[in-house]
Structures are given as structure tokens and as C-alpha cells.
Write a protein that holds these residues in place. Sequence first.
Motif, mmCIF file in Angstrom:
data_model
loop_
_atom_site.group_PDB
_atom_site.id
_atom_site.type_symbol
_atom_site.label_atom_id
_atom_site.label_comp_id
_atom_site.label_asym_id
_atom_site.label_seq_id
_atom_site.Cartn_x
_atom_site.Cartn_y
_atom_site.Cartn_z
ATOM 1 N N ILE B 43 0.911 -1.175 0.011
ATOM 2 C CA ILE B 43 -0.026 -0.107 -0.090
ATOM 3 C C ILE B 43 0.953 1.202 -0.090
ATOM 4 O O ILE B 43 1.552 1.692 0.934
ATOM 5 C CB ILE B 43 -0.880 -0.051 1.407
ATOM 6 C CG1 ILE B 43 -1.977 -1.428 1.250
ATOM 7 C CG2 ILE B 43 -1.915 1.376 1.212
ATOM 8 C CD1 ILE B 43 -2.760 -1.479 2.426
ATOM 9 N N THR B 44 0.969 1.639 -1.218
ATOM 10 C CA THR B 44 2.039 3.147 -1.274
ATOM 11 C C THR B 44 1.607 4.009 -0.253
ATOM 12 O O THR B 44 0.500 4.577 -0.280
ATOM 13 C CB THR B 44 1.809 3.526 -2.887
ATOM 14 O OG1 THR B 44 2.113 2.320 -3.481
ATOM 15 C CG2 THR B 44 3.039 4.405 -2.926
ATOM 16 N N GLY B 45 2.722 4.422 0.436
ATOM 17 C CA GLY B 45 2.516 5.424 1.171
ATOM 18 C C GLY B 45 2.260 5.327 2.723
ATOM 19 O O GLY B 45 2.067 6.047 3.804
ATOM 20 N N LYS B 46 1.736 3.907 2.771
ATOM 21 C CA LYS B 46 1.039 3.461 4.115
ATOM 22 C C LYS B 46 2.013 3.693 5.173
ATOM 23 O O LYS B 46 1.793 4.178 6.545
ATOM 24 C CB LYS B 46 0.726 1.734 3.891
ATOM 25 C CG LYS B 46 0.373 1.341 5.128
ATOM 26 C CD LYS B 46 -0.274 0.070 5.185
ATOM 27 C CE LYS B 46 0.863 -1.062 5.098
ATOM 28 N NZ LYS B 46 1.344 -1.725 6.635
ATOM 29 N N GLY B 47 3.269 3.309 5.068
ATOM 30 C CA GLY B 47 4.368 3.409 6.020
ATOM 31 C C GLY B 47 4.147 4.966 6.808
ATOM 32 O O GLY B 47 4.212 4.995 7.884
ATOM 33 N N VAL B 48 4.197 5.964 5.928
ATOM 34 C CA VAL B 48 4.203 7.340 6.312
ATOM 35 C C VAL B 48 2.926 7.699 7.128
ATOM 36 O O VAL B 48 3.207 8.144 7.944
ATOM 37 C CB VAL B 48 4.361 8.386 5.247
ATOM 38 C CG1 VAL B 48 4.264 9.579 5.525
ATOM 39 C CG2 VAL B 48 5.589 7.804 4.219
ATOM 40 N N VAL B 49 1.780 7.157 6.322
ATOM 41 C CA VAL B 49 0.457 7.331 7.207
ATOM 42 C C VAL B 49 0.458 6.745 8.524
ATOM 43 O O VAL B 49 0.257 7.399 9.707
ATOM 44 C CB VAL B 49 -0.646 6.686 6.412
ATOM 45 C CG1 VAL B 49 -2.063 6.916 7.252
ATOM 46 C CG2 VAL B 49 -0.662 7.517 5.052
ATOM 47 N N ASN B 50 0.898 5.296 8.492
ATOM 48 C CA ASN B 50 0.920 4.791 9.909
ATOM 49 C C ASN B 50 1.821 5.367 10.915
ATOM 50 O O ASN B 50 1.507 5.418 12.039
ATOM 51 C CB ASN B 50 0.943 3.311 9.756
ATOM 52 C CG ASN B 50 -0.164 2.503 8.946
ATOM 53 O OD1 ASN B 50 -1.019 3.264 8.630
ATOM 54 N ND2 ASN B 50 0.043 1.342 8.801
ATOM 55 N N ASN B 51 3.027 5.599 10.440
ATOM 56 C CA ASN B 51 3.897 6.323 11.290
ATOM 57 C C ASN B 51 3.438 7.902 12.008
ATOM 58 O O ASN B 51 3.223 7.773 13.333
ATOM 59 C CB ASN B 51 5.245 6.696 10.730
ATOM 60 C CG ASN B 51 6.332 7.274 11.570
ATOM 61 O OD1 ASN B 51 6.504 6.781 12.801
ATOM 62 N ND2 ASN B 51 6.950 8.120 10.992
ATOM 63 N N LYS B 52 2.847 8.551 11.066
ATOM 64 C CA LYS B 52 2.287 9.950 11.544
ATOM 65 C C LYS B 52 1.251 9.654 12.559
ATOM 66 O O LYS B 52 1.025 10.473 13.349
ATOM 67 C CB LYS B 52 2.365 10.890 10.311
ATOM 68 C CG LYS B 52 3.705 11.162 9.743
ATOM 69 C CD LYS B 52 3.462 12.219 8.636
ATOM 70 C CE LYS B 52 4.700 12.701 8.256
ATOM 71 N NZ LYS B 52 5.596 13.449 9.236
ATOM 72 N N MET B 53 0.442 8.821 11.811
ATOM 73 C CA MET B 53 -0.973 8.695 12.663
ATOM 74 C C MET B 53 -0.728 8.180 13.888
ATOM 75 O O MET B 53 -1.453 8.406 15.154
ATOM 76 C CB MET B 53 -2.087 7.806 11.792
ATOM 77 C CG MET B 53 -3.188 7.682 12.689
ATOM 78 S SD MET B 53 -4.572 6.951 11.228
ATOM 79 C CE MET B 53 -5.576 6.463 12.607
ATOM 80 N N SER B 54 0.062 7.036 14.119
ATOM 81 C CA SER B 54 0.210 6.360 15.326
ATOM 82 C C SER B 54 1.198 7.636 16.311
ATOM 83 O O SER B 54 0.486 7.454 17.491
ATOM 84 C CB SER B 54 1.290 5.427 15.398
ATOM 85 O OG SER B 54 0.796 4.188 14.538
ATOM 86 N N ARG B 213 -10.360 -2.456 3.134
ATOM 87 C CA ARG B 213 -10.194 -2.380 1.604
ATOM 88 C C ARG B 213 -9.321 -3.085 1.064
ATOM 89 O O ARG B 213 -9.597 -3.609 0.040
ATOM 90 C CB ARG B 213 -10.065 -0.933 1.519
ATOM 91 C CG ARG B 213 -10.944 -0.009 2.017
ATOM 92 C CD ARG B 213 -11.179 1.358 1.204
ATOM 93 N NE ARG B 213 -11.913 1.642 0.260
ATOM 94 C CZ ARG B 213 -13.212 1.575 0.046
ATOM 95 N NH1 ARG B 213 -13.899 1.445 1.128
ATOM 96 N NH2 ARG B 213 -13.857 1.111 -1.069
ATOM 97 N N PHE B 214 -8.077 -3.186 1.647
ATOM 98 C CA PHE B 214 -7.224 -4.015 1.270
ATOM 99 C C PHE B 214 -7.635 -5.747 1.323
ATOM 100 O O PHE B 214 -7.631 -6.499 0.328
ATOM 101 C CB PHE B 214 -5.873 -3.969 1.896
ATOM 102 C CG PHE B 214 -4.651 -5.151 1.609
ATOM 103 C CD1 PHE B 214 -4.090 -4.995 0.293
ATOM 104 C CD2 PHE B 214 -4.503 -6.011 2.605
ATOM 105 C CE1 PHE B 214 -3.014 -5.969 0.239
ATOM 106 C CE2 PHE B 214 -3.541 -6.905 2.409
ATOM 107 C CZ PHE B 214 -2.828 -6.816 1.193
ATOM 108 N N ARG B 215 -7.694 -6.045 2.584
ATOM 109 C CA ARG B 215 -8.323 -7.520 2.875
ATOM 110 C C ARG B 215 -9.496 -8.002 1.748
ATOM 111 O O ARG B 215 -9.523 -9.022 1.296
ATOM 112 C CB ARG B 215 -8.939 -7.514 4.201
ATOM 113 C CG ARG B 215 -7.937 -7.647 5.318
ATOM 114 C CD ARG B 215 -8.743 -7.875 6.570
ATOM 115 N NE ARG B 215 -7.761 -7.361 7.779
ATOM 116 C CZ ARG B 215 -7.980 -6.325 8.520
ATOM 117 N NH1 ARG B 215 -8.981 -5.622 8.097
ATOM 118 N NH2 ARG B 215 -7.137 -5.999 9.591
#
Lengths: 234, 234
Positions: B43-54, B213-215
Amino acid sequence: MEKTEQLYEGKAKKVFATDDLDYCIVSYKDDATAFNGKKKGTITGKGVVNNKMSNYMFKMLEKHGILTHYVKELSDRDTLVKKVQIVPLEVIIRNVAAGSFSKRLGVPEGSVLKCPVLEFCYKSDALDDPMVNDSHVLAMGWATEAEVNTIKEMALRINELMKKFFLSVNIDLIDFKLEFGRYKGQIILADEISPDTCRFWDVKTHEKLDKDRFRRNLGGVEEAYAEVMKRIGL
Amino acid sequence: MEKTEQLYEGKAKKVFATDDLDYCIVSYKDDATAFNGKKKGTITGKGVVNNKMSNYMFKMLEKHGILTHYVKELSDRDTLVKKVQIVPLEVIIRNVAAGSFSKRLGVPEGSVLKCPVLEFCYKSDALDDPMVNDSHVLAMGWATEAEVNTIKEMALRINELMKKFFLSVNIDLIDFKLEFGRYKGQIILADEISPDTCRFWDVKTHEKLDKDRFRRNLGGVEEAYAEVMKRIGL
Ligand SMILES: Nc1ncnc2c1ncn2[C@@H]1O[C@H](COP(=O)(O)OP(=O)(O)O)[C@@H](O)[C@H]1O
Ligand SMILES: Nc1ncnc2c1ncn2[C@@H]1O[C@H](COP(=O)(O)OP(=O)(O)O)[C@@H](O)[C@H]1O
Ligand SMILES: [Mg+2]
Ligand SMILES: [Mg+2]
């Protein structure tokens, strides 16, 4: 008291109404099932063993202050009991790893547990009796918080009494299943206590003296049920 | 602080040591898995979203007195955290029926639960993260009774804080997964809080804004992650 109409036929017992709405008669069958009914068979004489043994256990527990549904043994297979509203939970108590516990958690059968494990499964053949926890029970409205606490306390006390009793006849109580019901505003122990619902291992040889002989095709099924009866002195 | 050697690579994050033994650096990846790793993707960009959101969520919770592992965001994907000994439990809190809860108990997705449901699953890829209860945790020695109680209290408090926060950005918090760890004798919140570990539904449309949405191959995965970020104001 006499049986009137049949209220329910389960996998191991029939339940009949009586003239008195507070009571019913359970009638123990020789039918055996396992794996949620996927395996079927007959264990000759099982109904008699399970009836007499359950009644013996209920009387023993009553003597120690546990409220049960037991009223009176009517015949080899029939017993008069208090008619309860069953709490739709199978209450499993484990002292030693075996069966689904061993499989699910990767713990070898026979490992002694640090403390008793208490599990609830939601009684639903359609859903395959899924394991649930306290919060599921409350969220689904299957019992109140007070009822859950009472059931847990009773189950752990019953475990102590049963462990001690079976040890006195050279049997290790590995695990067992209880059902509770509501009767005039109180939670009481219902259903049965038998080699169908307990795992019994000989203390010395660890020989299985319970329904696992049927489940796992080990042979000597009737003999195992008879052996437990003999040890109890019935 | 700088990364030294890689300690562990999980399904969604890498964990690196630092010069200070009390800290580690988590590095969020775009790798996506589901069904215990049986489904894989990116999921492109997921790492950035999950880091910042966490990190945003951990800071919000800290403000309300919840101890977390968060120390400092180092970059778009990297965060300095307190290095904990993870309690090997996935702590799941559910406000609305969905996913495995719906399937196991036959409750339609979207049914609002009478009270929050709290589940423990034993973190074990080999055993497929089996659901367990308090007595399993104690018997297996995965946590002490005091730790179990602390974890439950913290999880329910976190649920209240998160529900309220997400409602303020028009998101219903359906369910989510937490992990806790031991740090200098205390239980603190660790791991992540992200669309990977929460079910988020739009309050009005019930549109899914999370990993479902991915699952479930619903499309618009990256867009959903971006939408949650936007609503939070990140
Ligand atoms: N005292 C009681 N009053 C009413 N129902 C009871 C009582 N004791 C047991 N039952 C119920 O009787 C039914 C028949 O027993 P059984 O054949 O073992 O059923 P099952 O197929 O559910 O195992 C079960 O649903 C059990 O819960
Ligand atoms: N503060 C922390 N200290 C040490 N380990 C942590 C911390 N926070 C999370 N972890 C662990 O980091 C690992 C990597 O995360 P992740 O990729 O999500 O793993 P998993 O494949 O188990 O989901 C997980 O085992 C997680 O429990
Ligand atoms: Mg039965
Ligand atoms: Mg993870």
C-alpha cells in the motif's frame, strides 16, 4: 412423577415435561456423538452409567453446598431434575492440557497447568460452539455480570471437589464441561457429569477412561465407562 | 539517535537498536499483509501514514494520562520509541460487530454492541493468533494477574478516548488492536494505532476507511488511508 410430553431431544439425553412445571425428567441415551455431531455411534450401557454417575456426583456436590438440579433418580436411565433455563454456555475447566487446548495453544497433552483454566463456549451447533469470553457473554446478553461471576466461582469450587474425589479413586481429572441454569432466580448446576463430559486418566498409567476412547477410536469404550463406575463403587 | 543493528523485521515494521538500550527505532514499511500473512501486497505511502498517525494518537493519549512507548518522530517513516518487552497478546476492543466477531458469533456486521468487547489473542503466527482468555494468560505465564488487569483498564480507557476523538472527525471506531509492553516495571502502550490496526467507518455513509479495503479487495486503499490522515489534519 411421570413423563408427559417430550420437550427436547439432545445428542445424549431426552428431556420430558412432568405435571409439575418446576421439574422435568432427563432420560439418558446410549447415543454417542463427537466433533459437534460429525461422528456418531452407540456406546452400549452409556446411558445407565452417565445417569447414575451424574446423580452420584450431584449428591456429592450438594453435600458440599453446591446447588444442583438433581431431585431423584427414577430408574436406570431416568432422573427427575429441577427444570432450569439453561445459560447457553459450556463451562470448561482444565487442570491438565489436552484436546482442543493442546491443539490451539501448542501445549503437549499431559502438561500440568500452573492454575486451572476456565473457558466458556457459546452453545450453538450452527456456530460450532465458539469459544467466548466474559465480555462476549455480557455484550450478547447471554448472562449478567453477577451470573458470570457466580458461574466461575461455582465451577472452580466444583473443580476442587471433583479433583479430590476422583483422586481418591485413582483418577486424574484432566478437564470437564459443566452447564448451569437459572431456577427461581438462582444459578444452579444442571446437565450431567460423566465420562462423556470429563477427561479421566488413570493416575498411574494415564490410561484414558472417558469419551476420548470413542473420539479417537481407541477401543475398549464400554470397558472404560464400566471401570469408572466400578472405581466410584456404583 | 541513530539506528544501529536491525533487531527484528515484522510484517509492517522494522525495529532497530540504538546506542541507548532503553530505546529503539521503529521503521514503518509499505508492506501489507492479511489473514496471518496469507495475503500479501503493498500500500504505497502506508508506512508514512501509519507512522504519523500512530505518533499523533500516542501524543493524544499521553495528554490524557496513558503511558505509551512514543518518544520522538525522527522522519516520515521512523520513530524513536521506548524499547519494551512486548506482552505476547493482541488486545482487541470492539464497539460494533465486524470481521471475525461477526463470523464466529453470527452477528451481522454493523450491529452496535451493548458494551465494549475485549479480546486477547496470543501473538503466534505458527498457531494463527488463537483467541485466549485471562485464565489462559495466567496458566501460560504470558502476563501476571496485575498486568492483565492493567492492560484491560488501559485498553477500555483508550477506547473511550479514541472513540471520542474519531467521532470528532466523523469516523466511527468499530474495533481496533493494541499491543502492550513492559518498560522499567510498568505496562505501557506500544506498537501502532493506524488504519492497519483499526476499523474506521465514515459516520454517515459507513464507507470503510481502513485495511478492510485491502483485505476484501474493495479498491481505493491508498485513498482511504489518505482520507483518514486528512480528517485528522495531518
Ligand atoms: N435441569 C435441566 N432443565 C432443562 N434443561 C436441561 C437441564 N439439564 C440439562 N438440560 C438440557 O437438556 C438438553 C439435552 O441434553 P443433551 O442431550 O446433553 O444435549 P446436547 O445435544 O445439547 O449436548 C441440553 O440442551 C441441556 O442443556
Ligand atoms: N516499543 C517497542 N519495543 C519493542 N518492540 C516493539 C515495540 N513496539 C512494537 N514492537 C514490536 O515490533 C514488531 C514489529 O512490528 P510489526 O511489523 O507490526 O510486527 P508483526 O508482524 O508482529 O505485526 C512486533 O513484534 C511488535 O510487537
Ligand atoms: Mg450435552
Ligand atoms: Mg503488527
